[in-house]
Design a protein around this motif. Structure first.
Motif, PDB file in Angstrom:
ATOM      1  N   ARG A 330       7.561   4.590  -9.386  1.00  0.00           N
ATOM      2  CA  ARG A 330       7.811   3.376 -10.156  1.00  0.00           C
ATOM      3  C   ARG A 330       6.529   2.931 -10.857  1.00  0.00           C
ATOM      4  O   ARG A 330       5.476   2.807 -10.231  1.00  0.00           O
ATOM      5  CB  ARG A 330       8.296   2.285  -9.205  1.00  0.00           C
ATOM      6  N   PRO A 331       6.578   2.658 -12.172  1.00  0.00           N
ATOM      7  CA  PRO A 331       5.362   2.193 -12.862  1.00  0.00           C
ATOM      8  C   PRO A 331       4.901   0.838 -12.313  1.00  0.00           C
ATOM      9  O   PRO A 331       5.723  -0.008 -11.966  1.00  0.00           O
ATOM     10  CB  PRO A 331       5.812   2.051 -14.320  1.00  0.00           C
ATOM     11  N   HIS A 332       3.592   0.665 -12.260  1.00  0.00           N
ATOM     12  CA  HIS A 332       3.053  -0.600 -11.761  1.00  0.00           C
ATOM     13  C   HIS A 332       1.603  -0.718 -12.207  1.00  0.00           C
ATOM     14  O   HIS A 332       0.864   0.285 -12.204  1.00  0.00           O
ATOM     15  CB  HIS A 332       3.135  -0.656 -10.233  1.00  0.00           C
ATOM     16  N   PRO A 333       1.143  -1.915 -12.588  1.00  0.00           N
ATOM     17  CA  PRO A 333      -0.259  -2.074 -13.014  1.00  0.00           C
ATOM     18  C   PRO A 333      -1.271  -1.670 -11.956  1.00  0.00           C
ATOM     19  O   PRO A 333      -2.398  -1.291 -12.280  1.00  0.00           O
ATOM     20  CB  PRO A 333      -0.355  -3.575 -13.338  1.00  0.00           C
ATOM     21  N   ASP A 334      -0.885  -1.748 -10.679  1.00  0.00           N
ATOM     22  CA  ASP A 334      -1.824  -1.404  -9.613  1.00  0.00           C
ATOM     23  C   ASP A 334      -2.306   0.037  -9.729  1.00  0.00           C
ATOM     24  O   ASP A 334      -3.431   0.355  -9.328  1.00  0.00           O
ATOM     25  CB  ASP A 334      -1.166  -1.623  -8.250  1.00  0.00           C
ATOM     26  N   HIS A 335      -1.469   0.925 -10.264  1.00  0.00           N
ATOM     27  CA  HIS A 335      -1.835   2.328 -10.367  1.00  0.00           C
ATOM     28  C   HIS A 335      -2.946   2.572 -11.379  1.00  0.00           C
ATOM     29  O   HIS A 335      -3.545   3.655 -11.384  1.00  0.00           O
ATOM     30  CB  HIS A 335      -0.612   3.169 -10.743  1.00  0.00           C
ATOM     31  N   THR A 336      -3.197   1.601 -12.241  1.00  0.00           N
ATOM     32  CA  THR A 336      -4.287   1.747 -13.206  1.00  0.00           C
ATOM     33  C   THR A 336      -5.474   0.855 -12.876  1.00  0.00           C
ATOM     34  O   THR A 336      -6.615   1.201 -13.176  1.00  0.00           O
ATOM     35  CB  THR A 336      -3.789   1.435 -14.634  1.00  0.00           C
ATOM     36  N   ARG A 337      -5.239  -0.287 -12.236  1.00  0.00           N
ATOM     37  CA  ARG A 337      -6.340  -1.203 -11.925  1.00  0.00           C
ATOM     38  C   ARG A 337      -7.117  -0.772 -10.685  1.00  0.00           C
ATOM     39  O   ARG A 337      -8.327  -0.935 -10.612  1.00  0.00           O
ATOM     40  CB  ARG A 337      -5.802  -2.622 -11.740  1.00  0.00           C
ATOM     41  N   LEU A 338      -6.410  -0.306  -9.668  1.00  0.00           N
ATOM     42  CA  LEU A 338      -7.015   0.141  -8.403  1.00  0.00           C
ATOM     43  C   LEU A 338      -7.963  -0.892  -7.799  1.00  0.00           C
ATOM     44  O   LEU A 338      -9.133  -0.603  -7.505  1.00  0.00           O
ATOM     45  CB  LEU A 338      -7.758   1.466  -8.588  1.00  0.00           C
ATOM     46  N   PRO A 339      -7.505  -2.121  -7.576  1.00  0.00           N
ATOM     47  CA  PRO A 339      -8.395  -3.145  -7.024  1.00  0.00           C
ATOM     48  C   PRO A 339      -8.806  -2.848  -5.585  1.00  0.00           C
ATOM     49  O   PRO A 339      -8.098  -2.171  -4.835  1.00  0.00           O
ATOM     50  CB  PRO A 339      -7.550  -4.418  -7.106  1.00  0.00           C
ATOM     51  N   VAL A 340      -9.959  -3.393  -5.203  1.00  0.00           N
ATOM     52  CA  VAL A 340     -10.462  -3.285  -3.831  1.00  0.00           C
ATOM     53  C   VAL A 340      -9.756  -4.319  -2.966  1.00  0.00           C
ATOM     54  O   VAL A 340      -9.688  -5.499  -3.312  1.00  0.00           O
ATOM     55  CB  VAL A 340     -11.982  -3.508  -3.788  1.00  0.00           C
ATOM     56  N   ILE A 341      -9.239  -3.867  -1.811  1.00  0.00           N
ATOM     57  CA  ILE A 341      -8.486  -4.742  -0.908  1.00  0.00           C
ATOM     58  C   ILE A 341      -9.288  -4.958   0.366  1.00  0.00           C
ATOM     59  O   ILE A 341      -9.759  -3.990   0.980  1.00  0.00           O
ATOM     60  CB  ILE A 341      -7.115  -4.124  -0.581  1.00  0.00           C
ATOM     61  N   PHE A 342      -9.467  -6.206   0.742  1.00  0.00           N
ATOM     62  CA  PHE A 342     -10.028  -6.524   2.058  1.00  0.00           C
ATOM     63  C   PHE A 342      -8.863  -6.896   2.972  1.00  0.00           C
ATOM     64  O   PHE A 342      -7.991  -7.691   2.608  1.00  0.00           O
ATOM     65  CB  PHE A 342     -11.013  -7.692   1.996  1.00  0.00           C
ATOM     66  N   ASN A 343      -8.847  -6.292   4.165  1.00  0.00           N
ATOM     67  CA  ASN A 343      -7.837  -6.598   5.174  1.00  0.00           C
ATOM     68  C   ASN A 343      -8.562  -6.996   6.449  1.00  0.00           C
ATOM     69  O   ASN A 343      -9.467  -6.283   6.897  1.00  0.00           O
ATOM     70  CB  ASN A 343      -6.939  -5.377   5.410  1.00  0.00           C
ATOM     71  N   ASP A 344      -8.167  -8.120   7.044  1.00  0.00           N
ATOM     72  CA  ASP A 344      -8.941  -8.692   8.148  1.00  0.00           C
ATOM     73  C   ASP A 344      -8.726  -8.007   9.490  1.00  0.00           C
ATOM     74  O   ASP A 344      -9.345  -8.383  10.481  1.00  0.00           O
ATOM     75  CB  ASP A 344      -8.650 -10.193   8.285  1.00  0.00           C
ATOM     76  N   TYR A 345      -7.862  -6.978   9.536  1.00  0.00           N
ATOM     77  CA  TYR A 345      -7.484  -6.457  10.852  1.00  0.00           C
ATOM     78  C   TYR A 345      -8.490  -5.472  11.443  1.00  0.00           C
ATOM     79  O   TYR A 345      -9.066  -5.699  12.495  1.00  0.00           O
ATOM     80  CB  TYR A 345      -6.100  -5.785  10.797  1.00  0.00           C
ATOM     81  N   MET A 346      -8.674  -4.349  10.783  1.00  0.00           N
ATOM     82  CA  MET A 346      -9.271  -3.174  11.409  1.00  0.00           C
ATOM     83  C   MET A 346     -10.687  -3.417  11.922  1.00  0.00           C
ATOM     84  O   MET A 346     -11.601  -3.710  11.143  1.00  0.00           O
ATOM     85  CB  MET A 346      -9.251  -2.010  10.422  1.00  0.00           C
ATOM     86  N   ASN A 347     -10.852  -3.305  13.236  1.00  0.00           N
ATOM     87  CA  ASN A 347     -12.150  -3.506  13.892  1.00  0.00           C
ATOM     88  C   ASN A 347     -12.752  -4.874  13.585  1.00  0.00           C
ATOM     89  O   ASN A 347     -13.973  -5.059  13.641  1.00  0.00           O
ATOM     90  CB  ASN A 347     -13.150  -2.407  13.479  1.00  0.00           C
TER      91      ASN A 347
END
Length: 747
Positions: A330-347
């Motif tokens: 499915r087309p989506h802007p995320d596939h071209t922008r590739l933003p950096v994601i911070f997630n509070d969980y891991m370690n």
């Protein structure tokens, strides 16, 4: 008509009517001389000519085989081939078209009225071919549907059944793709990929003869029963193995690589027939999964898609499959922008978020350069301890009943964790104020046994076993998305989070697994529901997660924007996962954790960050406790990623040192431009031990000079030099990592 559509008599198939279909990158040859059509061969134009054993039309299987209740298999053991009905299906017609349609799984199951789900639909033409077959004994009409994107050496296939008879029939198995005419098992190796929690994408290879022994078929007058066979079971379709496999010719470059595009159960097998190898892809089946489909008169059933990619060795076939995956999603802007994601969980917060803990993390993440901030599990928990209900990661790979684990389902925010007038919305406000998009973790398919929704929703809204018992796993019930009440509940939840709270990112996790026979219908409804959510909220970004990579299948990847690749918490065990993840998911969709900590040395910070730079950076760690110098190291790594991410979205993966083994000292992943020499090549090299230097030749390496740049880490003892046609990398320290950019120097 397609470019290569033709009816012709050919020398390759004497005394037979051959039909050739395809385009510039792929052709398929069919035998139409008998009552039952046969797919003889699929090849690329530059493949070597087939040998005599690869041109036996009479020994190729029919286009499709199926097993009905009461008709048996036609063999002494369950198989996809040689069934009682396959040879009875008689040719009626075939037709081919060429159009700009999407070829997307969700769209072609009727989930998108305008077909908008297909990626790059305005640029890629699809070649399509359909055969119509009929069985006079049962009245079944079978449509075998093939599709291939122009210029990409991938064949897609599925089968549609329609009961045109007067009585009901019960289907026990039906394959998506059946292909014969492959080289002898003597000439082939088979590749599979183990995919376990915390240890995903571990490819291994062995001679096909290990699974298909030579029993001297001529003496016995038949075909043996042995086959290389692999099945995925239950609602974690990639638990145990990826829904993939490959055959590699042992003396030339030909490779056949496949994926079964199912978010439910699947099976494939490669066996021998009259000295040739056949390949069967499909599932689920009654024998493997207790699945069956009753078709009353007039009813239809369609299999999941299967895709077969051809290429020069594994890297070439995977390049074709990667291009195909980008086309069908499915087309989506995320596939071209590739933003950096911070997630509070891991370690980091590990399921215990509060306003007090999150606010400094939000500020630090923004200062480091994150662009999305996702609050992971626990935000709905009003119990005294956020750890009470879980023992694993946001892939929560286990969890024990108790705490919030068996009471989830309403997805309402905790008042205790987020006090004040704005509650959790105040935290989301802070994320937006710092220039980031807010996200939340959600596990939508489950309802805890102690949740009021367990009794509030209709019984039919939950998945049930054959005897009517509600599916219950680890203190949770499984919703059935084929029921409107289940969909309405989830629609209300998501619309509230997005429309009222302003959430722009959802991490959708799934931490139970069930093998209920009804799961196939639910999985299709689940993907259709995801598509409907994105139709209503086109800017929303969805990450697909199931205890990490336990639902890392082609059907899910065609809808979700990101795919969790692992829950691995040990940075030293991440390199083989990060390096192999592009075999299952395009680099720009593969979420790879990077969790630097204030207690880490500079080298350790560089190592964990370096593992994510050729994928999608999922940043975590206590950045709020770091020194300014340490935070600068994080910022430097993210700056390097942002400088190259525009190339990653079209790049094709390769493995300079081969597909990594789990305990390899040296691991390497490369990304190259889709057109050779049209841009830089990127290579990440990890060293966990062993010799201090390695040499390899990247794709396109020749006599010309190449400029080698170290992009990460900024300060390093590593060196990389180009010598002739070879790259020599020295990593004096272990563990260490280096990200390189290789650019041809044009004279």
């Amino acid at each position: 008509m397609s470019q290569h559509d033709s009816h012709q008599w050919t020398d390759a198939f004497p005394w037979s009517l051959s039909y050739r279909w395809g385009h510039s990158a792929l052709t398929a040859d069919f035998d139409l001389s008998g009552e039952t059509p046969r797919l003889l061969r699929v090849r690329r134009p530059d493949d070597p000519a087939p040998g005599p054993k690869e041109t036996k039309a009479a020994t190729s299987p029919p286009l499709v085989d199926l097993v009905l209740l009461g008709d048996g298999t036609g063999w002494a053991r369950p198989r996809f081939t040689g069934t009682a009905i396959g040879a009875r299906l008689k040719y009626r017609a075939h037709h081919s078209t060429c159009d700009p349609g999407p070829g997307n799984s969700a769209a072609e199951h009727g989930d998108s009225a305008d077909g908008s789900a297909g990626g790059s639909a305005d640029r890629v033409r699809w070649h399509r071919l359909a055969f119509e077959l009929h069985d006079s004994a049962t009245g079944l009409t079978t449509f075998v549907e093939y599709a291939s994107p122009d210029g990409i050496s991938v064949l897609r296939s599925r089968v549609r059944l329609r009961n045109d008879g007067s009585g009901s029939v019960t289907v026990r198995s039906l394959g998506s793709l059946l292909l014969g005419g492959l080289p002898s098992p003597d000439d082939l190796s088979v590749l599979r990929a183990r995919n376990d929690w915390l240890a995903e994408c571990r490819w291994y290879t062995e001679p096909l003869r290990n699974s298909v022994p030579d029993v001297n078929h001529e003496v016995h007058g038949g075909t043996g029963h042995a086959a290389a066979r692999l099945a995925g079971r239950g609602s974690w379709p990639t638990d145990g193995h990826l829904a993939m496999g490959a055959l590699q010719h042992r003396t030339d470059d030909r490779c056949w690589l496949w994926q079964i595009e199912s978010a439910s159960s699947w099976v494939w097998e490669a066996g021998e027939s009259a000295g040739q190898t056949y390949l069967a892809l499909g599932g689920p089946t009654h024998d493997e999964h207790r699945w069956r489909q009753v078709l009353p008169p007039g009813a239809e059933f369609t299999t999941e898609w299967a895709a077969l990619a051809l290429g020069a060795r594994f890297d070439g076939a995977l390049a074709a499959l990667t291009s195909y995956r980008r086309v069908v999603r499915r087309p989506h802007p995320d596939h071209t922008r590739l933003p950096v994601i911070f997630n509070d969980y891991m370690n980091t917060l590990m399921g215990d978020p509060t306003t007090e803990k999150l606010l400094p993390l939000i500020d630090a993440a923004a200062e480091a350069g994150a662009e999305y901030f996702c609050v992971d599990a626990g935000w709905y928990d009003d119990a005294e301890s956020g750890e009470a209900g879980r023992s694993g990661q946001s892939g929560e790979g286990g969890g024990s009943p108790g705490g919030w684990w068996d009471s989830v389902g309403a997805w309402l925010p905790s008042v205790r964790r987020f006090p004040g007038d704005r509650g959790i919305r105040g935290v989301l406000d802070r994320i937006r104020e710092r220039g980031m998009v807010p996200g939340l973790w959600l596990e939508p398919e489950v309802v805890g046994v102690r949740s009021p929704l367990a009794a509030g929703l209709p019984a039919e809204a939950f998945l049930r076993h054959e005897d009517g018992t509600r599916v219950t796993e680890q203190g949770r019930h499984q919703l059935d998305l084929t029921h409107p009440a289940a969909r309405a509940h989830l629609d209300g939840t998501v619309d509230r989070l997005v429309d009222e709270w302003g959430v722009g990112y959802l991490k959708l996790d799934y931490n139970i697994t069930t093998s209920a026979p009804a799961h196939l219908a639910h999985s299709r409804a689940w993907l259709a529901w995801l598509s409907s959510v994105l139709d209503r909220h086109p800017g929303l970004v969805i990450e697909n997660c199931a205890s990490g990579g336990m639902r890392m299948d082609g059907a899910s990847l065609a809808v979700a924007q990101l795919q969790s690749t692992s829950d691995q918490q040990d940075p030293l065990r991440c390199p083989p996962i990060a390096a192999s993840a592009p075999t299952a998911v395009p680099p720009e969709q593969g979420a790879v954790w990077a969790y630097p900590q204030p207690s880490c040395t500079d080298e350790e910070i560089a190592f964990t960050l370096g593992s994510a730079l050729l994928g999608r950076v999922h940043l975590s760690g206590h950045l709020d406790r770091m020194t300014e110098r340490q935070l600068g190291l994080v910022r430097d790594a993210l700056d390097a990623y942002k400088a190259i991410r525009g190339d990653l979205r079209t790049a094709l993966p390769f493995w300079p040192l081969g597909l990594p083994g789990w305990s390899d000292d040296w691991v390497a992943l490369g990304l190259r431009p889709p057109v050779p020499d049209a841009g830089p090549v990127y290579v990440t090299v990890w060293r966990r031990g062993g010799d201090t230097a390695r040499c390899f030749t990247p794709p396109g390496g020749g006599a010309g000079d190449v400029r080698v740049e170290v992009l990460h880490p900024r300060a390093t003892t590593a060196t990389a030099r180009w010598h002739g046609a070879e790259l020599r990398v020295s990593l004096p320290e272990a563990p260490s990592v280096v990200l390189l950019r290789l650019t041809p120097v044009r004279s």
